[in-house]
Design a protein around this motif. Structure first.
Motif, mmCIF file in Angstrom:
data_model
loop_
_atom_site.group_PDB
_atom_site.id
_atom_site.type_symbol
_atom_site.label_atom_id
_atom_site.label_comp_id
_atom_site.label_asym_id
_atom_site.label_seq_id
_atom_site.Cartn_x
_atom_site.Cartn_y
_atom_site.Cartn_z
ATOM 1 N N GLU A 1 -7.232 5.979 3.696
ATOM 2 C CA GLU A 1 -7.059 7.248 2.990
ATOM 3 C C GLU A 1 -8.387 7.991 2.844
ATOM 4 O O GLU A 1 -8.426 9.192 3.001
ATOM 5 N N THR A 2 -9.440 7.271 2.504
ATOM 6 C CA THR A 2 -10.705 7.972 2.253
ATOM 7 C C THR A 2 -11.894 7.225 2.843
ATOM 8 O O THR A 2 -12.987 7.296 2.310
ATOM 9 N N ALA A 3 -11.690 6.514 3.911
ATOM 10 C CA ALA A 3 -12.769 5.794 4.587
ATOM 11 C C ALA A 3 -13.563 4.909 3.638
ATOM 12 O O ALA A 3 -14.771 4.840 3.697
ATOM 13 N N GLY A 4 -12.855 4.219 2.727
ATOM 14 C CA GLY A 4 -13.511 3.241 1.869
ATOM 15 C C GLY A 4 -14.175 3.807 0.637
ATOM 16 O O GLY A 4 -14.871 3.096 -0.059
ATOM 17 N N VAL A 5 -13.969 5.085 0.336
ATOM 18 C CA VAL A 5 -14.613 5.693 -0.816
ATOM 19 C C VAL A 5 -14.148 5.042 -2.112
ATOM 20 O O VAL A 5 -14.913 4.871 -3.034
ATOM 21 N N SER A 6 -12.883 4.633 -2.177
ATOM 22 C CA SER A 6 -12.345 4.078 -3.403
ATOM 23 C C SER A 6 -11.216 3.101 -3.126
ATOM 24 O O SER A 6 -10.477 3.259 -2.168
ATOM 25 N N ASP A 7 -11.090 2.104 -3.992
ATOM 26 C CA ASP A 7 -9.957 1.188 -3.982
ATOM 27 C C ASP A 7 -8.914 1.618 -5.002
ATOM 28 O O ASP A 7 -7.928 0.934 -5.204
ATOM 29 N N GLU A 8 -9.146 2.727 -5.666
ATOM 30 C CA GLU A 8 -8.273 3.190 -6.737
ATOM 31 C C GLU A 8 -7.121 4.020 -6.182
ATOM 32 O O GLU A 8 -7.212 5.234 -6.039
ATOM 33 N N TRP A 9 -6.026 3.337 -5.868
ATOM 34 C CA TRP A 9 -4.799 3.964 -5.403
ATOM 35 C C TRP A 9 -3.655 3.279 -6.124
ATOM 36 O O TRP A 9 -3.547 2.055 -6.113
ATOM 37 N N TYR A 10 -2.773 4.061 -6.755
ATOM 38 C CA TYR A 10 -1.759 3.501 -7.631
ATOM 39 C C TYR A 10 -0.368 3.653 -7.040
ATOM 40 O O TYR A 10 -0.075 4.613 -6.336
ATOM 41 N N THR A 11 0.473 2.714 -7.393
ATOM 42 C CA THR A 11 1.830 2.656 -6.867
ATOM 43 C C THR A 11 2.691 3.783 -7.446
ATOM 44 O O THR A 11 2.744 3.953 -8.660
ATOM 45 N N PRO A 12 3.386 4.532 -6.579
ATOM 46 C CA PRO A 12 4.240 5.601 -7.067
ATOM 47 C C PRO A 12 5.472 5.078 -7.820
ATOM 48 O O PRO A 12 5.954 3.968 -7.575
ATOM 49 N N LYS A 13 5.996 5.899 -8.701
ATOM 50 C CA LYS A 13 7.107 5.543 -9.584
ATOM 51 C C LYS A 13 8.369 5.144 -8.819
ATOM 52 O O LYS A 13 9.115 4.269 -9.252
ATOM 53 N N PHE A 14 8.645 5.753 -7.670
ATOM 54 C CA PHE A 14 9.892 5.477 -6.968
ATOM 55 C C PHE A 14 10.032 4.002 -6.584
ATOM 56 O O PHE A 14 11.157 3.491 -6.501
ATOM 57 N N ALA B 1 10.200 1.230 3.774
ATOM 58 C CA ALA B 1 10.479 2.209 4.825
ATOM 59 C C ALA B 1 9.572 3.424 4.667
ATOM 60 O O ALA B 1 9.412 3.942 3.556
ATOM 61 N N GLY B 2 8.996 3.855 5.751
ATOM 62 C CA GLY B 2 8.098 5.006 5.732
ATOM 63 C C GLY B 2 6.739 4.650 5.151
ATOM 64 O O GLY B 2 6.482 3.514 4.777
ATOM 65 N N LYS B 3 5.886 5.611 5.102
ATOM 66 C CA LYS B 3 4.538 5.416 4.575
ATOM 67 C C LYS B 3 4.519 5.800 3.099
ATOM 68 O O LYS B 3 4.966 6.881 2.725
ATOM 69 N N VAL B 4 3.997 4.917 2.281
ATOM 70 C CA VAL B 4 3.912 5.169 0.842
ATOM 71 C C VAL B 4 2.698 6.053 0.569
ATOM 72 O O VAL B 4 1.580 5.715 0.948
ATOM 73 N N ARG B 5 2.938 7.147 -0.083
ATOM 74 C CA ARG B 5 1.853 8.032 -0.500
ATOM 75 C C ARG B 5 1.437 7.605 -1.903
ATOM 76 O O ARG B 5 2.101 7.935 -2.883
ATOM 77 N N PHE B 6 0.358 6.860 -1.952
ATOM 78 C CA PHE B 6 -0.123 6.327 -3.219
ATOM 79 C C PHE B 6 -0.742 7.429 -4.073
ATOM 80 O O PHE B 6 -1.036 8.516 -3.585
ATOM 81 N N ILE B 7 -0.926 7.125 -5.338
ATOM 82 C CA ILE B 7 -1.414 8.106 -6.304
ATOM 83 C C ILE B 7 -2.919 7.915 -6.521
ATOM 84 O O ILE B 7 -3.386 6.794 -6.720
ATOM 85 N N ARG B 8 -3.657 9.010 -6.469
ATOM 86 C CA ARG B 8 -5.096 8.988 -6.713
ATOM 87 C C ARG B 8 -5.374 8.923 -8.212
ATOM 88 O O ARG B 8 -4.506 9.253 -9.026
ATOM 89 N N PRO B 9 -6.609 8.567 -8.595
ATOM 90 C CA PRO B 9 -6.961 8.538 -10.023
ATOM 91 C C PRO B 9 -6.781 9.875 -10.739
ATOM 92 O O PRO B 9 -6.547 9.897 -11.941
ATOM 93 N N ASP B 10 -6.829 10.995 -10.010
ATOM 94 C CA ASP B 10 -6.630 12.293 -10.663
ATOM 95 C C ASP B 10 -5.148 12.653 -10.811
ATOM 96 O O ASP B 10 -4.807 13.724 -11.287
ATOM 97 N N GLY B 11 -4.250 11.734 -10.360
ATOM 98 C CA GLY B 11 -2.818 11.961 -10.483
ATOM 99 C C GLY B 11 -2.173 12.622 -9.278
ATOM 100 O O GLY B 11 -0.949 12.712 -9.203
ATOM 101 N N SER B 12 -2.978 13.065 -8.327
ATOM 102 C CA SER B 12 -2.416 13.698 -7.135
ATOM 103 C C SER B 12 -1.953 12.631 -6.144
ATOM 104 O O SER B 12 -2.384 11.486 -6.190
ATOM 105 N N GLU B 13 -1.077 13.045 -5.256
ATOM 106 C CA GLU B 13 -0.530 12.139 -4.250
ATOM 107 C C GLU B 13 -1.432 12.143 -3.024
ATOM 108 O O GLU B 13 -1.863 13.199 -2.554
#
Length: 169
Positions: A5-18, A112-124
């Motif tokens: 997602e960000t070339a190793g900038v952060s490990d902070e990616w959160y699981t979406p609610k679905f 199924a499909g690619k999971v769009r994880f959540i960033r620390p700022d709350g954006s997908e």
């Protein structure tokens, strides 16, 4: 989420609610909950630092830091030793750690499909290059993965316990 997602900038990616909606379970403990973000994890207790030295109890949720090469192995070793919960990892099916985890799991669900994880700022985040695997350890975890597969079409379910209970392919 790490490098794709960000070339190793952060490990902070959160699981979406679905994902939690599809699993339809509550957890006793989130073992790698971020300190600065209130995630969608339905857990009674949370460990706010990603630490393998902390004690785990009850039915757990584990979305550990993905980090570098083989960094998931110690997390998965502790997860399977605990033997009661659901772990989320990237689909790196050719990696030795993934193969070992799949052999130890009671069930495996390929989301199924690619999971769009959540960033620390709350954006997908954007679509990552890897898919996502859920590993089940224990009967309650297998039931949750079967539920997500059968009732919510979350993905492809496989594994010795899942198939024996009639919920697989």
């Amino acid at each position: 989420m790490s490098h794709w997602e960000t070339a190793g900038v952060s490990d902070e990616w959160y699981t979406p609610k679905f994902i939690f909606d599809a699993l339809s379970v509550s957890f006793d403990l989130d073992v790698a909950h971020p300190a600065d973000y209130d995630t969608h994890v339905p857990a009674t207790h949370k460990i706010y630092t990603a630490s393998l030295e902390r004690n785990w109890h009850g039915f757990i949720w584990m979305n550990p830091p993905f980090g570098g090469r083989n960094s998931l192995k110690p997390w998965l070793d502790k997860f399977f030793s605990h033997a009661d919960g659901i772990a989320l990892t990237p689909d790196r099916t050719s990696a030795p750690w993934w193969q070992e985890a799949a052999a130890r799991a009671d069930a495996v669900l390929f989301i199924a499909g690619k999971v769009r994880f959540i960033r620390p700022d709350g954006s997908e985040g954007k679509s990552p290059s890897n898919g996502t695997t859920l590993f089940a350890s224990g009967d309650r975890a297998v039931s949750a993965l079967r539920h997500a597969h059968l009732l919510h079409n979350l993905g492809f379910l496989a594994g010795r316990t899942a198939l024996a209970q009639g919920g697989g392919v």
